[in-house]
Design a protein around this motif. Structure first.
Motif, PDB file in Angstrom:
ATOM      1  N   ASN A 292       0.987  -1.154   0.043  1.00  0.00           N
ATOM      2  CA  ASN A 292       0.069  -0.072   0.098  1.00  0.00           C
ATOM      3  C   ASN A 292       0.902   1.292   0.073  1.00  0.00           C
ATOM      4  O   ASN A 292       1.961   1.209   0.601  1.00  0.00           O
ATOM      5  N   ARG A 293       0.429   2.284  -0.550  1.00  0.00           N
ATOM      6  CA  ARG A 293       1.048   3.557  -0.797  1.00  0.00           C
ATOM      7  C   ARG A 293       1.482   4.000   0.485  1.00  0.00           C
ATOM      8  O   ARG A 293       2.432   4.798   0.890  1.00  0.00           O
ATOM      9  N   SER A 294       0.443   4.026   1.738  1.00  0.00           N
ATOM     10  CA  SER A 294       0.859   4.412   3.226  1.00  0.00           C
ATOM     11  C   SER A 294       2.116   3.692   3.451  1.00  0.00           C
ATOM     12  O   SER A 294       2.704   4.358   4.530  1.00  0.00           O
ATOM     13  N   HIS A 295       2.484   2.636   3.255  1.00  0.00           N
ATOM     14  CA  HIS A 295       3.489   1.846   3.564  1.00  0.00           C
ATOM     15  C   HIS A 295       4.839   2.251   2.703  1.00  0.00           C
ATOM     16  O   HIS A 295       6.081   2.031   3.192  1.00  0.00           O
ATOM     17  N   ASP A 296       4.512   2.525   1.441  1.00  0.00           N
ATOM     18  CA  ASP A 296       5.728   2.579   0.334  1.00  0.00           C
ATOM     19  C   ASP A 296       5.378   3.388  -0.537  1.00  0.00           C
ATOM     20  O   ASP A 296       4.306   3.100  -1.175  1.00  0.00           O
ATOM     21  N   PRO A 297       6.126   4.458  -0.954  1.00  0.00           N
ATOM     22  CA  PRO A 297       5.697   5.375  -2.062  1.00  0.00           C
ATOM     23  C   PRO A 297       5.492   4.669  -3.597  1.00  0.00           C
ATOM     24  O   PRO A 297       4.817   5.224  -4.343  1.00  0.00           O
ATOM     25  N   ALA A 298       6.088   3.437  -3.523  1.00  0.00           N
ATOM     26  CA  ALA A 298       5.820   2.801  -4.894  1.00  0.00           C
ATOM     27  C   ALA A 298       4.897   2.023  -4.849  1.00  0.00           C
ATOM     28  O   ALA A 298       4.516   1.299  -5.860  1.00  0.00           O
ATOM     29  N   GLY A 299       4.100   1.882  -3.715  1.00  0.00           N
ATOM     30  CA  GLY A 299       2.859   1.044  -3.601  1.00  0.00           C
ATOM     31  C   GLY A 299       1.603   1.382  -4.246  1.00  0.00           C
ATOM     32  O   GLY A 299       1.647   2.580  -4.757  1.00  0.00           O
ATOM     33  N   SER A 300       0.505   0.692  -4.338  1.00  0.00           N
ATOM     34  CA  SER A 300      -0.675   1.095  -4.908  1.00  0.00           C
ATOM     35  C   SER A 300      -1.503   2.041  -4.054  1.00  0.00           C
ATOM     36  O   SER A 300      -1.423   1.892  -2.616  1.00  0.00           O
ATOM     37  N   ASP A 301      -2.627   2.662  -4.573  1.00  0.00           N
ATOM     38  CA  ASP A 301      -3.365   3.547  -3.615  1.00  0.00           C
ATOM     39  C   ASP A 301      -4.562   2.704  -3.176  1.00  0.00           C
ATOM     40  O   ASP A 301      -5.693   2.789  -3.773  1.00  0.00           O
ATOM     41  N   THR A 302      -4.133   1.688  -2.199  1.00  0.00           N
ATOM     42  CA  THR A 302      -5.081   0.861  -1.721  1.00  0.00           C
ATOM     43  C   THR A 302      -4.996   0.699  -0.218  1.00  0.00           C
ATOM     44  O   THR A 302      -3.924   1.227   0.409  1.00  0.00           O
ATOM     45  N   ARG A 303      -5.760  -0.139   0.573  1.00  0.00           N
ATOM     46  CA  ARG A 303      -5.684  -0.405   1.689  1.00  0.00           C
ATOM     47  C   ARG A 303      -5.894  -1.656   2.107  1.00  0.00           C
ATOM     48  O   ARG A 303      -7.192  -2.286   2.607  1.00  0.00           O
ATOM     49  N   GLY A 304      -5.180  -2.680   1.418  1.00  0.00           N
ATOM     50  CA  GLY A 304      -5.432  -4.264   1.586  1.00  0.00           C
ATOM     51  C   GLY A 304      -4.211  -4.699   2.225  1.00  0.00           C
ATOM     52  O   GLY A 304      -3.131  -4.416   2.388  1.00  0.00           O
ATOM     53  N   ALA A 305      -4.489  -6.222   2.330  1.00  0.00           N
ATOM     54  CA  ALA A 305      -3.116  -7.032   2.917  1.00  0.00           C
ATOM     55  C   ALA A 305      -2.518  -6.902   1.922  1.00  0.00           C
ATOM     56  O   ALA A 305      -2.850  -7.630   0.784  1.00  0.00           O
ATOM     57  N   ALA A 306      -1.265  -6.924   2.125  1.00  0.00           N
ATOM     58  CA  ALA A 306      -0.124  -6.638   0.902  1.00  0.00           C
ATOM     59  C   ALA A 306       0.759  -7.983   0.967  1.00  0.00           C
ATOM     60  O   ALA A 306       1.253  -8.562   2.275  1.00  0.00           O
ATOM     61  N   ALA A 307       0.928  -8.641  -0.156  1.00  0.00           N
ATOM     62  CA  ALA A 307       1.757  -9.691  -0.408  1.00  0.00           C
ATOM     63  C   ALA A 307       3.281  -9.550   0.203  1.00  0.00           C
ATOM     64  O   ALA A 307       3.848 -10.327   1.078  1.00  0.00           O
ATOM     65  N   TYR A 308       4.035  -8.423   0.251  1.00  0.00           N
ATOM     66  CA  TYR A 308       5.141  -8.058   0.535  1.00  0.00           C
ATOM     67  C   TYR A 308       5.050  -8.063   2.138  1.00  0.00           C
ATOM     68  O   TYR A 308       6.171  -8.740   2.771  1.00  0.00           O
ATOM     69  N   ASP A 309       4.031  -7.581   2.815  1.00  0.00           N
ATOM     70  CA  ASP A 309       4.214  -7.574   4.333  1.00  0.00           C
ATOM     71  C   ASP A 309       3.462  -8.631   4.829  1.00  0.00           C
ATOM     72  O   ASP A 309       3.703  -8.949   5.966  1.00  0.00           O
ATOM     73  N   GLU A 310       2.733  -9.447   4.252  1.00  0.00           N
ATOM     74  CA  GLU A 310       1.821 -10.424   4.676  1.00  0.00           C
ATOM     75  C   GLU A 310       2.372 -12.011   4.585  1.00  0.00           C
ATOM     76  O   GLU A 310       2.360 -12.779   5.309  1.00  0.00           O
TER      77      GLU A 310
END
Length: 430
Positions: A292-310
């Motif tokens: 998610n962009r809130s975690h990483d500026p390269a991420g998507s404008d989403t608020r979902g469980a992310a493969a990178y972090d989950e």
């Protein structure tokens, strides 16, 4: 890929499928951004032939195939029932215009081919290790290729079983060729299942050897891993502390080490496939959100469980490093789901593959079509056809998107999806 262990709870499966990619609010402190530099721009690869119009055909818990009724039949009748069911499915898929089947050949620690490494799958006979009397993978390849359809062998790399019940333990222990017996020190529990510890190099080598066996012996068109890498739930986490102590030297955190382990598996499998048969495609079908962009500026404008972090899967990096022939993110939400809009994610992935040679196919949530949902009512409007049309229209309009894969096959036979099936036939069928 969202899956479950009991065929009697298929209804619950649809709800759980969303949970695998649960839309969440990130309340913990975001990790430090680790933006992978983009490679120098390359022209996109030209599409060879028609776009992929695919479907996932699941065998775990017999969700799509084989028929549950076939398991208790006599061997000859069972084989005929299973073969007939498969050819019936292929005939229907062909009539719908589906040209690629992603066939689950390793649903857990068992195989749907006569493997020298794995025992036979109990999905075929009800008993792990029992020979079904024929080779389902070869039969699938013969019948699909006869119909002009491609087959990708779909592997779940780390799952050993779908539960940890005493009866499952007893059956695994009765199977000498099971990894549960052969390599008990590799086995952990996570998400209330037995899994392999991804941090053990020998376990990764073992998985690679299984893929190599299939690619060497069978004319598969491709190999696919699903999204089950590190799989945990709050009440059933993976205990890999000892493995981290043994193999994690030099990593700033366990999370970085885990992502390294997943990347090592993908790189090893990719390299092995290309050494054996360079024309066999290798792809992964990860969770739709990388970060998610809130975690990483390269991420998507989403608020979902992310493969990178989950799941500890840096799926974007695999694309950038050229490890995959294709990536098929599971974008299982409608246009109106603000936390993870279909169009936002599809276009984000298109931008990721744009400067690379990796093809992009989009996995869509056909299992949601016609299912009432408070958060996603669009799936029931006019039988889900307008939402399905919007998703397919977007896929066709973005040059980097070179295919669509439906999850999953048996929902094409469900009463609530028949308007959408008719639409697919009119759009994809000959």
């Amino acid at each position: 890929m969202p899956q479950q262990s009991s065929a009697t709870t298929v209804k619950r499966f649809a709800a759980l499928a969303g949970c695998a990619l649960l839309l969440i609010s990130c309340t913990s402190k975001p990790p430090q951004s680790l933006v992978t530099p983009l490679p120098s721009a390359k022209p996109p690869v030209a599409q060879n032939g028609e776009p992929v119009r695919g479907v996932w055909l699941t065998t775990v818990s017999r969700l799509d195939w084989p028929p549950i009724s076939s398991v208790n039949a006599s061997p000859n009748i069972r084989e005929n029932m299973q073969k007939q069911a498969l050819t019936d499915k292929l005939d229907k898929l062909k009539s719908l215009g589906v040209n690629t089947v992603f066939f689950q050949v390793k649903p857990d620690g068992t195989a749907l081919w006569p493997s020298k490494i794995l025992p036979w799958s109990d999905t075929l006979t009800g008993t792990i290790g029992e020979d079904p009397g024929y080779d389902p993978l070869q039969f699938m390849l013969d019948e699909a290729h006869k119909r002009g359809m491609k087959v990708h062998a779909w592997f779940n790399p780390y799952r050993v079983s779908t539960n940890t019940r005493p009866s499952t333990v007893a059956e695994l222990n009765r199977t000498p060729s099971s990894v549960f017996v052969q390599h008990r020190d590799w086995i952990r529990t996570a998400s209330d299942r037995f899994v392999l510890d991804p941090g053990i190099p020998a376990a990764r080598d073992w998985i690679t050897s299984i893929v190599a066996e299939v690619v060497t012996r069978y004319p598969v068109d491709g190999v696919q891993f699903d999204d089950y890498f590190y799989t945990e739930t709050p009440g059933s986490a993976l205990n890999d502390s000892q493995t981290f102590r043994e193999y994690g030297q030099g990593f700033a955190s366990k999370a970085d080490w885990r992502r390294h382990n997943t990347q090592q598996l993908i790189a090893e499998v990719s390299r092995t496939i290309k050494q054996i048969k360079p024309n066999v495609e290798f792809g992964v079908s990860p969770a739709g959100v990388w970060r998610n962009r809130s975690h990483d500026p390269a991420g998507s404008d989403t608020r979902g469980a992310a493969a990178y972090d989950e799941s500890y899967a840096d799926t974007r990096q695999w694309v950038q490093q050229g490890l995959l022939d294709y990536i098929a993110p599971q974008i299982y939400w409608p246009f109106s789901r603000s936390a993870a809009r279909y169009d936002v994610l599809a276009k984000w992935w298109a931008d990721v593959v744009k400067p690379t040679n990796t093809r992009l196919y989009i996995g869509i949530a056909f299992y949601k079509v016609g299912e009432p949902s408070r958060n996603e009512p669009d799936w029931t409007v006019q039988g889900g056809v307008p939402e399905l049309k919007k998703q397919l229209d977007l896929n066709d309009s973005v040059p980097q998107i070179q295919g669509t894969i439906l999850f999953r096959e048996n929902y094409l036979n469900a009463p609530q999806t028949q308007d959408a099936v008719s639409y697919l036939r009119s759009r994809w069928g000959s």
